[in-house]
Design an enzyme around this catalytic site. Structure first.
Site, PDB file in Angstrom:
ATOM      1  N   LYS A 173      13.445   6.771   5.502  1.00 16.68           N
ATOM      2  CA  LYS A 173      13.802   7.791   4.493  1.00 16.68           C
ATOM      3  C   LYS A 173      12.500   8.124   3.745  1.00 16.68           C
ATOM      4  CE  LYS A 173      14.662   8.808   0.722  1.00 16.68           C
ATOM      5  NZ  LYS A 173      13.843   9.832   0.011  1.00 16.68           N
ATOM      6  N   GLU A 248       6.081  -2.427  -2.358  1.00 18.79           N
ATOM      7  CA  GLU A 248       4.727  -2.099  -2.813  1.00 18.79           C
ATOM      8  C   GLU A 248       4.894  -1.104  -3.955  1.00 18.79           C
ATOM      9  OE1 GLU A 248       2.059  -0.260  -3.741  1.00 18.79           O
ATOM     10  OE2 GLU A 248       0.951   0.172  -1.888  1.00 18.79           O
ATOM     11  N   CYS A 282      -1.991   4.448  -5.019  1.00 14.80           N
ATOM     12  CA  CYS A 282      -1.471   3.245  -5.671  1.00 14.80           C
ATOM     13  C   CYS A 282      -2.589   2.335  -6.170  1.00 14.80           C
ATOM     14  CB  CYS A 282      -0.538   2.487  -4.743  1.00 14.80           C
ATOM     15  SG  CYS A 282      -1.258   2.164  -3.132  1.00 14.80           S
TER      16      CYS A 282
HETATM   17  O1  TXE Z   1       8.748   7.602  -7.040  1.00  9.61           O
HETATM   18  P1  TXE Z   1      10.002   6.825  -6.468  1.00  9.61           P
HETATM   19  P2  TXE Z   1       8.593   8.933  -7.900  1.00  9.61           P
HETATM   20  C1  TXE Z   1       4.837   5.626  -8.911  1.00  9.61           C
HETATM   21  C2  TXE Z   1       3.991   6.514  -9.790  1.00  9.61           C
HETATM   22  C3  TXE Z   1       4.906   7.666 -10.066  1.00  9.61           C
HETATM   23  C4  TXE Z   1       6.238   6.964 -10.185  1.00  9.61           C
HETATM   24  C5  TXE Z   1       7.460   7.801  -9.957  1.00  9.61           C
HETATM   25  O2  TXE Z   1       3.703   5.854 -10.990  1.00  9.61           O
HETATM   26  O3  TXE Z   1       4.583   8.353 -11.256  1.00  9.61           O
HETATM   27  O4  TXE Z   1       6.178   5.973  -9.182  1.00  9.61           O
HETATM   28  O5  TXE Z   1       7.318   8.539  -8.761  1.00  9.61           O
HETATM   29  C6  TXE Z   1      12.960   7.043  -3.007  1.00  9.61           C
HETATM   30  N1  TXE Z   1      17.031   4.054  -3.935  1.00  9.61           N
HETATM   31  N2  TXE Z   1       4.574   5.819  -7.488  1.00  9.61           N
HETATM   32  O6  TXE Z   1       9.745   9.152  -8.812  1.00  9.61           O
HETATM   33  O7  TXE Z   1      11.255   7.194  -7.185  1.00  9.61           O
HETATM   34  C7  TXE Z   1      12.365   8.422  -3.123  1.00  9.61           C
HETATM   35  O8  TXE Z   1      13.218   9.410  -2.576  1.00  9.61           O
HETATM   36  C8  TXE Z   1      16.280   4.166  -2.827  1.00  9.61           C
HETATM   37  C9  TXE Z   1       3.757   4.822  -6.864  1.00  9.61           C
HETATM   38  O9  TXE Z   1       8.285  10.037  -6.970  1.00  9.61           O
HETATM   39  O10 TXE Z   1       9.606   5.416  -6.447  1.00  9.61           O
HETATM   40  C10 TXE Z   1      11.066   8.236  -2.349  1.00  9.61           C
HETATM   41  O11 TXE Z   1      11.350   8.297  -0.958  1.00  9.61           O
HETATM   42  N3  TXE Z   1      15.227   5.008  -2.733  1.00  9.61           N
HETATM   43  C11 TXE Z   1       3.645   4.954  -5.426  1.00  9.61           C
HETATM   44  C12 TXE Z   1      10.645   6.821  -2.729  1.00  9.61           C
HETATM   45  O12 TXE Z   1      11.833   6.186  -3.183  1.00  9.61           O
HETATM   46  C13 TXE Z   1      14.930   5.756  -3.803  1.00  9.61           C
HETATM   47  C14 TXE Z   1       3.963   6.181  -4.759  1.00  9.61           C
HETATM   48  C15 TXE Z   1       9.600   6.749  -3.839  1.00  9.61           C
HETATM   49  O13 TXE Z   1      10.095   7.415  -4.976  1.00  9.61           O
HETATM   50  C16 TXE Z   1      15.679   5.676  -4.990  1.00  9.61           C
HETATM   51  C17 TXE Z   1       4.808   7.091  -5.507  1.00  9.61           C
HETATM   52  C18 TXE Z   1      16.774   4.785  -5.028  1.00  9.61           C
HETATM   53  N4  TXE Z   1      17.535   4.629  -6.115  1.00  9.61           N
HETATM   54  C19 TXE Z   1       5.069   6.881  -6.823  1.00  9.61           C
HETATM   55  N5  TXE Z   1      15.132   6.535  -5.885  1.00  9.61           N
HETATM   56  C20 TXE Z   1       2.850   3.960  -4.626  1.00  9.61           C
HETATM   57  N6  TXE Z   1       3.141   2.668  -4.743  1.00  9.61           N
HETATM   58  O14 TXE Z   1       1.994   4.348  -3.834  1.00  9.61           O
HETATM   59  C21 TXE Z   1      14.089   7.127  -5.288  1.00  9.61           C
HETATM   60  N7  TXE Z   1      13.963   6.681  -4.018  1.00  9.61           N
END
Ligand code: TXE
Length: 488
Positions: A173, A248, A282
């Site tokens: 996903k 991660e 990240c």
């Molecule tokens: O990430 P999400 P978001 C951090 C960064 C950013 C913050 C929020 O600080 O500002 O996270 O970003 C899926 N159950 N990083 O909101 O929500 C979602 O569809 C299962 C760090 O965009 O963490 C996507 O596929 N899955 C980072 C994935 O989770 C769920 C990279 C990541 O989204 C879900 C990105 C749920 N309840 C953001 N809710 C890194 N570590 O590299 C969302 N998703």
């Protein structure tokens, strides 16, 4: 439309919903894709379950599994231009960086393709002549692979390659914002000859298409890369059926500069550390810590060069960094900067959107430096995931270590010093999954990647990355079975 892959069949979403994918650099339409939800996720899990329980892949020997991964590596390399372009259109990332990301994906598939052939189980000394004991590796089962939008192709490859190498089946996903290279990669897996149902793809928003994967009893493992808050939710959902989790969750990464560092090189890397891909990495070195005696000159040099960074779209060859992923994310970064200023940080440059009309349709934010930051401020506690550098001053090695470790995160960071002994000493005291000495950002497929503390559980890349997707089983064989006679 047929963007979901379920049980070997390309299909549309059950509810027939779609989503427009727009390039964050200028809002132009990139693609319209299917948008699935809970019902699609459930079907994909059922297909992956059946392929695991009854299909050939988990029982295929490591040699042919490795061969398939090597074929995929060649195909990703073959399609490099198209994949890099698709990645750039979805993310707004500079084409040159997307090309490096494709190389990263190729290296990852090659690495696991080769590793899995050489990794064997072991024979254990039983202490008796009448028994043979072996410890073997087996796949975990059905894996839910949930990936974010900042480096979609590498992040997907880091999960897909070891999951397949170990013999699992999976449901991927990807982020709803950047699905294009995930779709392309699934097409390559099919072309490479992966049996039906081993690789399944569901598109859609996290709460609707991702969450149902994390508590489905037929899923054995969740591998997630994303934000800390979502990671906590994923872990809690997985706890209901005690799934294995590999998380991660990024970081607030310290970049520690001592006065005896090579000044110009450290300044140069301090910029790349945080402003590459506008901070949406990240491991971004978003937390600059500088020793007092060089602090002012160092920050001045960083600010001077940050002001000159050229922003632009993925195909603008003069651009040095690009836009943020979305309007919502830019609003988050703006709020983060405002909170820092309200708490007493000083704005040295940036802090706002550019006024260049050529950039008006994209989600750009100027490279920003906030100095006079100190413990207790929200900008040190939180990750901005944008082009925002916070600066702290330290007076001694002990203070540098104490401040750098004063965070819930522990993903990565760097130490800059001309004193090799000191650099090593500090590196060993930092509670981080990766520490660079006199460098920032390099990452190798053969070396593990992952966080300490709340930056995550588990490891990606390296042999540890493969171990995440395997169970270890002990098989004891009695070669001379006899009655024990205890209850005679
Ligand atoms: O990430 P999400 P978001 C951090 C960064 C950013 C913050 C929020 O600080 O500002 O996270 O970003 C899926 N159950 N990083 O909101 O929500 C979602 O569809 C299962 C760090 O965009 O963490 C996507 O596929 N899955 C980072 C994935 O989770 C769920 C990279 C990541 O989204 C879900 C990105 C749920 N309840 C953001 N809710 C890194 N570590 O590299 C969302 N998703």
């Amino acid at each position: 439309m047929t963007d979901l892959l379920i049980g070997g069949r390309w299909t549309g979403a059950i509810d027939e919903r779609t989503r427009e994918i727009r390039c964050p650099a200028d809002g132009s339409l990139v693609a319209v894709v299917d948008e699935g939800g809970g019902k699609d996720a459930a079907e994909a899990v059922a297909a992956a379950r059946q392929a695991f329980d009854q299909g050939p892949w988990p029982r295929t020997p490591a040699g042919p599994r490795g061969d398939l991964l090597l074929r995929v590596a060649d195909m990703v390399a073959r399609d490099k231009d198209a994949l890099a372009r698709a990645e750039s259109l979805d993310t707004g990332k500079r084409l040159a960086e997307s090309r490096l990301d494709v190389d990263d994906a190729v290296a990852c598939f090659r690495y696991y393709g080769r590793l899995v052939r050489t990794e064997t189980g072991r024979v254990v000394d039983t202490g008796t002549a009448h028994a043979v004991s072996r410890v073997v590796h087996e796949p975990v089962g059905v894996c839910a692979l949930i990936t974010p939008w900042n480096c979609p192709l590498p992040q997907t490859s880091w999960k897909v390659a070891p999951a397949l190498a170990a013999g699992n089946t999976f449901v991927l996903k990807p982020s709803e914002l950047t699905p294009s290279t995930a779709i392309a990669l699934m097409r390559l897996l099919v072309e490479a000859g992966l049996p039906d149902g081993v690789a399944n793809l569901v598109l859609g928003p996290g709460p609707e298409a991702g969450a149902p994967l994390t508590d489905n009893p037929d899923v054995d493992m969740v591998s997630f890369t994303g934000g800390l808050r979502t990671g906590r939710r994923v872990m809690a959902a997985a706890a209901g059926t005690v799934k294995r989790t590999s998380l991660e969750l990024s970081g607030k990464n310290p970049n520690v500069v001592f006065a005896d560092a090579d000044f110009d090189t450290a300044v140069d890397h301090a910029l790349t550390a945080v402003f590459r891909h506008s901070g949406q990495v990240c491991s971004a070195g978003a937390r600059l810590m500088v020793e007092g005696s060089v602090h002012d000159a160092f920050v001045e040099a960083v600010v001077h060069r940050a002001r000159g960074i050229r922003l632009g779209g993925p195909f603008d060859e003069r651009a040095q960094t690009g836009p943020l992923i979305s309007a919502a994310h830019r609003a988050r970064v703006e709020a983060y900067v405002a909170a820092g200023l309200a708490e007493g940080a000083r704005l040295r440059c940036g802090g706002t959107c550019p006024d260049d009309p050529a950039l008006a349709d994209g989600y750009y934010f100027l490279p920003t430096v906030l100095d006079r930051c100190h413990s207790g401020m929200s900008v040190l506690a939180d990750e901005s995931f944008g082009p925002v550098l916070t600066v702290e001053r330290f007076a001694s090695e002990d203070e540098a270590v104490r401040l750098a470790n004063d965070t819930v995160y522990g993903l990565a960071g760097a130490v800059w010093s001309g004193d090799e002994e000191r650099a090593r000493r500090v590196a060993s005291r930092l509670r981080l999954g990766t520490v660079w000495i006199n460098d920032y950002h390099p990452c190798l497929p053969q070396a593990e990647w992952g966080g300490f503390k709340q930056s995550g559980t588990g490891r990606e890349l390296g042999p540890g990355g493969l171990a995440e997707y395997r169970e270890t089983k002990h098989i004891w064989r009695n070669t001379r079975p006899r009655p024990r006679g205890w209850f005679a």
